[in-house]
Structures are given as structure tokens and as C-alpha cells.
Motif scaffolding. Structure first.
Motif, PDB file in Angstrom:
ATOM      1  N   ASN A 166       0.743  -1.191  -0.142  1.00 37.77           N
ATOM      2  CA  ASN A 166      -0.058   0.051   0.117  1.00 37.77           C
ATOM      3  C   ASN A 166       0.846   1.160  -0.015  1.00 37.77           C
ATOM      4  O   ASN A 166       0.632   2.235  -0.652  1.00 37.77           O
ATOM      5  CB  ASN A 166      -1.016   0.082   1.114  1.00 37.77           C
ATOM      6  CG  ASN A 166      -1.966  -1.036   1.066  1.00 37.77           C
ATOM      7  OD1 ASN A 166      -2.423  -1.313   0.211  1.00 37.77           O
ATOM      8  ND2 ASN A 166      -2.804  -1.104   2.380  1.00 37.77           N
ATOM      9  N   LYS A 167       1.952   1.171   0.944  1.00 41.97           N
ATOM     10  CA  LYS A 167       2.652   2.425   0.965  1.00 41.97           C
ATOM     11  C   LYS A 167       3.578   2.426  -0.510  1.00 41.97           C
ATOM     12  O   LYS A 167       3.632   3.804  -0.819  1.00 41.97           O
ATOM     13  CB  LYS A 167       3.828   2.237   1.948  1.00 41.97           C
ATOM     14  CG  LYS A 167       3.256   2.724   3.342  1.00 41.97           C
ATOM     15  CD  LYS A 167       4.230   2.587   4.452  1.00 41.97           C
ATOM     16  CE  LYS A 167       3.508   2.904   5.932  1.00 41.97           C
ATOM     17  NZ  LYS A 167       4.505   2.451   6.829  1.00 41.97           N
ATOM     18  N   GLU A 193       1.229   4.081  -2.930  1.00 44.42           N
ATOM     19  CA  GLU A 193       0.936   5.508  -2.439  1.00 44.42           C
ATOM     20  C   GLU A 193       2.417   6.601  -3.008  1.00 44.42           C
ATOM     21  O   GLU A 193       2.095   7.362  -3.594  1.00 44.42           O
ATOM     22  CB  GLU A 193       0.814   5.774  -1.134  1.00 44.42           C
ATOM     23  CG  GLU A 193       0.251   7.039  -0.903  1.00 44.42           C
ATOM     24  CD  GLU A 193       0.111   7.369   0.793  1.00 44.42           C
ATOM     25  OE1 GLU A 193       0.652   6.649   1.676  1.00 44.42           O
ATOM     26  OE2 GLU A 193      -0.758   8.450   0.976  1.00 44.42           O
ATOM     27  N   LEU A 205       4.605  10.000   4.585  1.00 48.56           N
ATOM     28  CA  LEU A 205       4.003   8.619   4.354  1.00 48.56           C
ATOM     29  C   LEU A 205       3.244   8.038   5.187  1.00 48.56           C
ATOM     30  O   LEU A 205       2.213   7.347   5.332  1.00 48.56           O
ATOM     31  CB  LEU A 205       5.023   7.554   3.928  1.00 48.56           C
ATOM     32  CG  LEU A 205       5.104   7.480   2.454  1.00 48.56           C
ATOM     33  CD1 LEU A 205       6.230   6.243   2.177  1.00 48.56           C
ATOM     34  CD2 LEU A 205       3.831   7.024   1.498  1.00 48.56           C
ATOM     35  N   ALA A 261      -4.629  -0.738   7.943  1.00 47.67           N
ATOM     36  CA  ALA A 261      -3.568  -0.048   7.193  1.00 47.67           C
ATOM     37  C   ALA A 261      -3.388  -1.073   5.938  1.00 47.67           C
ATOM     38  O   ALA A 261      -2.969  -0.543   4.917  1.00 47.67           O
ATOM     39  CB  ALA A 261      -2.260  -0.234   8.093  1.00 47.67           C
ATOM     40  N   TYR A 267      -6.480   1.331   3.416  1.00 50.27           N
ATOM     41  CA  TYR A 267      -5.236   2.072   3.708  1.00 50.27           C
ATOM     42  C   TYR A 267      -5.750   3.808   3.721  1.00 50.27           C
ATOM     43  O   TYR A 267      -5.220   4.286   4.537  1.00 50.27           O
ATOM     44  CB  TYR A 267      -4.399   2.005   2.507  1.00 50.27           C
ATOM     45  CG  TYR A 267      -3.016   2.517   2.681  1.00 50.27           C
ATOM     46  CD1 TYR A 267      -2.126   2.405   3.592  1.00 50.27           C
ATOM     47  CD2 TYR A 267      -2.556   3.638   1.775  1.00 50.27           C
ATOM     48  CE1 TYR A 267      -0.994   2.808   3.847  1.00 50.27           C
ATOM     49  CE2 TYR A 267      -1.444   4.465   2.093  1.00 50.27           C
ATOM     50  CZ  TYR A 267      -0.769   3.904   3.214  1.00 50.27           C
ATOM     51  OH  TYR A 267       0.513   4.714   3.077  1.00 50.27           O
ATOM     52  N   LYS A 305      -5.275   6.128   6.846  1.00 52.86           N
ATOM     53  CA  LYS A 305      -4.210   7.403   6.950  1.00 52.86           C
ATOM     54  C   LYS A 305      -5.237   8.598   7.489  1.00 52.86           C
ATOM     55  O   LYS A 305      -4.748   9.500   8.113  1.00 52.86           O
ATOM     56  CB  LYS A 305      -3.788   7.755   5.440  1.00 52.86           C
ATOM     57  CG  LYS A 305      -2.613   6.758   5.198  1.00 52.86           C
ATOM     58  CD  LYS A 305      -1.672   7.529   4.187  1.00 52.86           C
ATOM     59  CE  LYS A 305      -0.862   8.589   4.886  1.00 52.86           C
ATOM     60  NZ  LYS A 305       0.613   8.986   3.861  1.00 52.86           N
TER      61      LYS A 305
END
Lengths: 230, 209
Positions: A56-57, A60, A150, B91, B95, B99
Motif C-alpha cells: 500500500n505504501k 502511494e 507517508l 492499514a 489504507y 491514513k
């Protein structure tokens, strides 16, 4: 006549079993067992979900790279033309104080092959937990293009303002030759950013992460940029 | 000593008569912080429901093993575990929402609704009663969050669930999205609930008298 001194009562010697029962560790057996059991369960959850969270990170990161390098307006313009930056990931290892720090670097190029800039991923300790940042550089690495947060768990309403565009924007167009300073009450020098009111530590943490990454990466990135130019 | 409420009573009590937000004024931090939109409010309500249910069930299961002076440590340990699982789950699978809610998910650990239910109900009653209690209180909490978030999102941005509801000419009351809007909405709604409650009890009184 003098007072007779008081004798405290002789404590009765507790038996062995009684002593064991009074032992703190024995009393806390349930806490310890639960901690072990829950710890194992959380490790399992982490093993299962960590790759998904990391993916996911990364997603992004790829979405945000054009914005970090070009700014939101130019990035949108490029997207409207149906074009996108070509992003290539690298890892750069830096030796520092006998420690090896590995950075993930994203090299972004325009569709015609011209270098658009660099984005580095870096992290450090914030006020509450680890802060993870993306830091954008111009192709020549002499200027920052911007930063993006992030991951953070700073105090809501104070420290978590580091994610706001208003605050992050201060990092755009800062020169990388000298370290960035945090000031309270009005940045006046060219390489200063304003601290968030009530969150000086969070502001310093972010600035510190940026300064460290710049110090570590200016050399290697310049070398990579030069190698590309040839 | 009074007889402990039955599971059905526990469930009903939690929704309105002992609503955690409107009647007990507990869990106000997330109530104020994440109610500027319905989606965030519902996610928070879901996360709290999961943690509350699991914590109540586990606490009730081990209630005979609890020592009075170590019970709070154990409650906290149980709650923290389920909160961490929730945080990681969001998460991984939600997601964007993770956040958006940021530190408010880990902060469920200190949500006093949950530790209050462990103390008041789960550490004293059967697993069944504890589960019903958790469901009732969670429903009450969700109702409170959704009612506050609906008012704030509607007046603040003219939308419900991010869908435009009011005509475009509606001048969005930005203050409703900002923290003062949370305090005002909560205050007015608590006042309204108190007013109804008072009228109801007066009516019941006069019928009896």
C-alpha cells in the motif's frame, strides 16, 4: 521517668508457600501468560499483513512522486495530457558512523527520457512514533522540490499538522547545500522553516530527517545524475 | 446488592438509556475528532465495536482468574492487543481510511468506554452478558457518532457519505467541519437528549402519581 522504648511486633515468619504466593512474578502469572500469548498473536498478524501494508505504501509512493517533484499543478497538467513520469526504483547504501544506511531512491523521468527529479524515502523518530517521509530533489540535486509524509502518529491537532500542504510547502525550493533550520515565529532566512505552534518537536523531527537524508544522499545522487548525463 | 442486569437488559441499556456518549459522556475524544464525515465516523464506530466486543469476551472468559490489583493491567493488555490488530488490518485493507484516521485508531486503547465495560460488566458477568453488553454499547456509540457526523457533514459540506445532498447554493458552514463545530453539535445534541429524557421521566412520574 523515662519512657519505655516501643518494640515493634516481631513479624511472623511466613511459610515457604505463603512467600511464593506473595512473590510479584507469581502474582502476575496471568499478565505474563497473556502478554506472551498476545505477543505471539500480534507477531502472526504482523507477518500476515506487513507485506500488504508495505505494498500500500509503495503504491502511494508511486502516486505521489509526480506531485512531489513537479508540484500539484504541473503534475495534474501532465496527467491531463495522458502522460506520466517514468519511475525507476534504486537502492543506495551510505556508510555513516560505521553504520550502513540503505535508502530507497526513485528516479523519475519525463516520457521523452529527460530526468525530472529524484524522490528518496527516509524515516526517523518523531514525537510519538516513527515518521516516514518522501523527499523530492531536482535533477541536479541542489534544491528540494517538496516533501510528503507517508506515515506518522503525531499528536492530533498539533504534531499531525506536519501532513498539511501548508506546512510541507515550506520545504519546496529550499537549497540542499546548507542544513534547514527550524524557527519559531516567522522564517526570515532562506533556509528556515516555521515550527508548528505547540509541535516544535514534530517540526524538528521532520526537518532532522530531511537534513540527514540530504547530507547522506547529495553525493550519491549527484553522481547518479552525472552518470546519466554522459 | 442489586441483581445484575440480564444480557437483554445490558443490550437495550447500551443503546439509549445508558448511551456511552449521550448519557455517560465517555469516549468524547473520538466523538469530537472523527465526526466531520460519516465514513470516518462509521469506520471508527466499527473499530471500537470490534475491540469492545473482543475485549469484553476475553475479559469475561478469564474473569475468575483476575486479581483485584492487577485487573486494570490485564484490561489494558487485552484492549491494546485488539486495537493493534485493528490498526494493522485497516492499514492493510482500508489504507486511505487508515491514513485519514491516523493516530485515532491507536488511541482507541485509551477509549474509556471499553475499559469501563470491562470493569462494570465483563469482569463480573457471564460471557453471554458481556457480549450483549458490548453489542449494545457499540450500537449506542455508533448511533452517537453517526448522528453527530450527519449534522456536521451536512451543514459543513452539504454532503452525506461524500455525496452532495443540499443544493449547490448551500453556503458550506466550514466551522461545522472544524473542531468548534464538533463541540457545538455535541453540546446541542446532549442537551436535546437530556431534554427528552427529562420530559419522559416527568411524564412517567405524572402517570404513576
Amino acid at each position: 521517668m523515662s519512657m519505655k522504648p516501643l518494640h515493634p511486633m516481631e513479624p511472623i515468619e511466613p511459610g515457604k508457600l505463603e512467600r511464593l504466593k506473595r512473590n510479584y512474578l507469581v502474582q502476575a502469572w496471568l499478565v505474563l501468560m497473556l502478554a506472551l500469548f498476545f505477543g505471539a498473536a500480534l507477531a502472526g498478524v504482523h507477518l500476515e499483513l506487513a507485506p500488504k501494508i508495505a505494498a500500500n505504501k509503495t503504491n502511494e509512493t508511486y502516486v505521489k512522486i509526480p506531485e512531489i517533484i513537479l508540484g500539484s499543478e504541473l503534475a495534474e497538467e501532465l496527467a491531463q495530457q495522458g502522460e506520466a513520469l517514468i519511475v525507476e526504483p534504486h537502492t543506495v547504501a551510505v556508510e555513516k558512523e560505521q553504520r550502513r544506511i540503505v535508502y530507497t531512491i526513485y528516479e523519475a523521468s519525463y516520457p521523452d527520457g529527460k530526468l525530472a527529479g529524484w524522490v528518496a524515502k527516509s524515516s526517523g523518530q518523531g514525537y510519538a512514533d516513527k515518521i516516514e517521509l518522501l523527499i523530492g530533489f531536482t535533477p541536479s540535486v541542489d534544491t528540494l522540490t517538496g516533501i510528503f509524509v507517508l506515515d506518522q502518529k503525531e499528536t492530533p491537532g498539533l504534531g499531525n499538522k506536519i501532513i498539511t500542504l501548508d506546512w510541507r510547502q515550506q520545504f519546496s525550493n529550499l537549497k540542499t547545500l546548507q542544513p534547514i533550520e527550524v524557527t519559531k515565529g516567522g522564517a526570515s532566512d532562506p533556509n528556515q522553516v516555521d515550527a508548528i505552534t505547540g509541535a516544535t518537536i514534530s517540526s524538528r523531527s521532520v526537518t532532522g530527517i530531511v537534513n540527514n537524508a540530504v547530507a547522506d544522499l547529495r553525493g550519491p545522487l549527484t553522481a547518479m545524475a552525472n552518470a546519466r548525463g554522459k | 446488592m442489586a441483581v445484575a442486569p440480564t444480557p437483554a437488559e445490558r443490550f437495550i441499556q447500551g443503546i439509549l438509556p445508558e448511551n456511552p456518549v449521550y448519557r455517560q459522556l465517555l469516549g468524547l475524544c473520538p466523538t469530537l475528532a472523527v465526526t466531520n464525515g460519516l465514513q470516518a465516523a462509521l469506520t471508527m464506530a466499527g473499530a471500537v465495536a470490534f475491540v469492545l466486543f473482543c475485549a469484553n469476551i476475553v475479559t469475561s472468559t478469564i474473569r475468575h482468574l483476575l486479581k483485584p490489583h492487577l485487573r486494570i493491567v490485564i484490561f489494558t493488555l487485552i484492549i491494546a492487543t485488539f486495537v493493534t490488530i485493528t490498526d494493522r488490518f485497516l492499514a492493510a485493507y482500508m489504507y486511505g481510511m487508515s491514513k485519514l484516521l491516523g493516530p485515532y485508531i491507536p488511541l482507541i486503547i485509551v477509549n474509556c468506554i471499553i475499559i469501563c465495560r470491562c470493569e462494570v460488566c465483563a469482569s463480573r458477568q457471564s460471557v453471554f452478558a458481556a457480549g450483549a453488553d458490548a453489542l449494545g454499547q457499540a450500537t449506542g456509540f455508533a448511533l452517537a457518532l453517526v448522528s453527530i457526523a450527519a449534522v456536521r457533514e451536512l451543514l459543513g459540506s452539504g454532503m452525506l457519505f461524500s455525496v452532495q445532498v443540499l443544493p449547490e447554493s448551500w453556503p458550506n458552514w466550514v466551522i461545522m467541519i472544524l473542531p468548534p463545530g464538533a463541540f457545538m453539535t455535541l453540546g446541542l445534541l446532549v442537551g436535546a437528549v437530556n431534554w427528552f429524557e427529562q420530559r419522559r421521566s416527568e411524564q412517567a412520574e405524572s402517570e404513576r402519581g
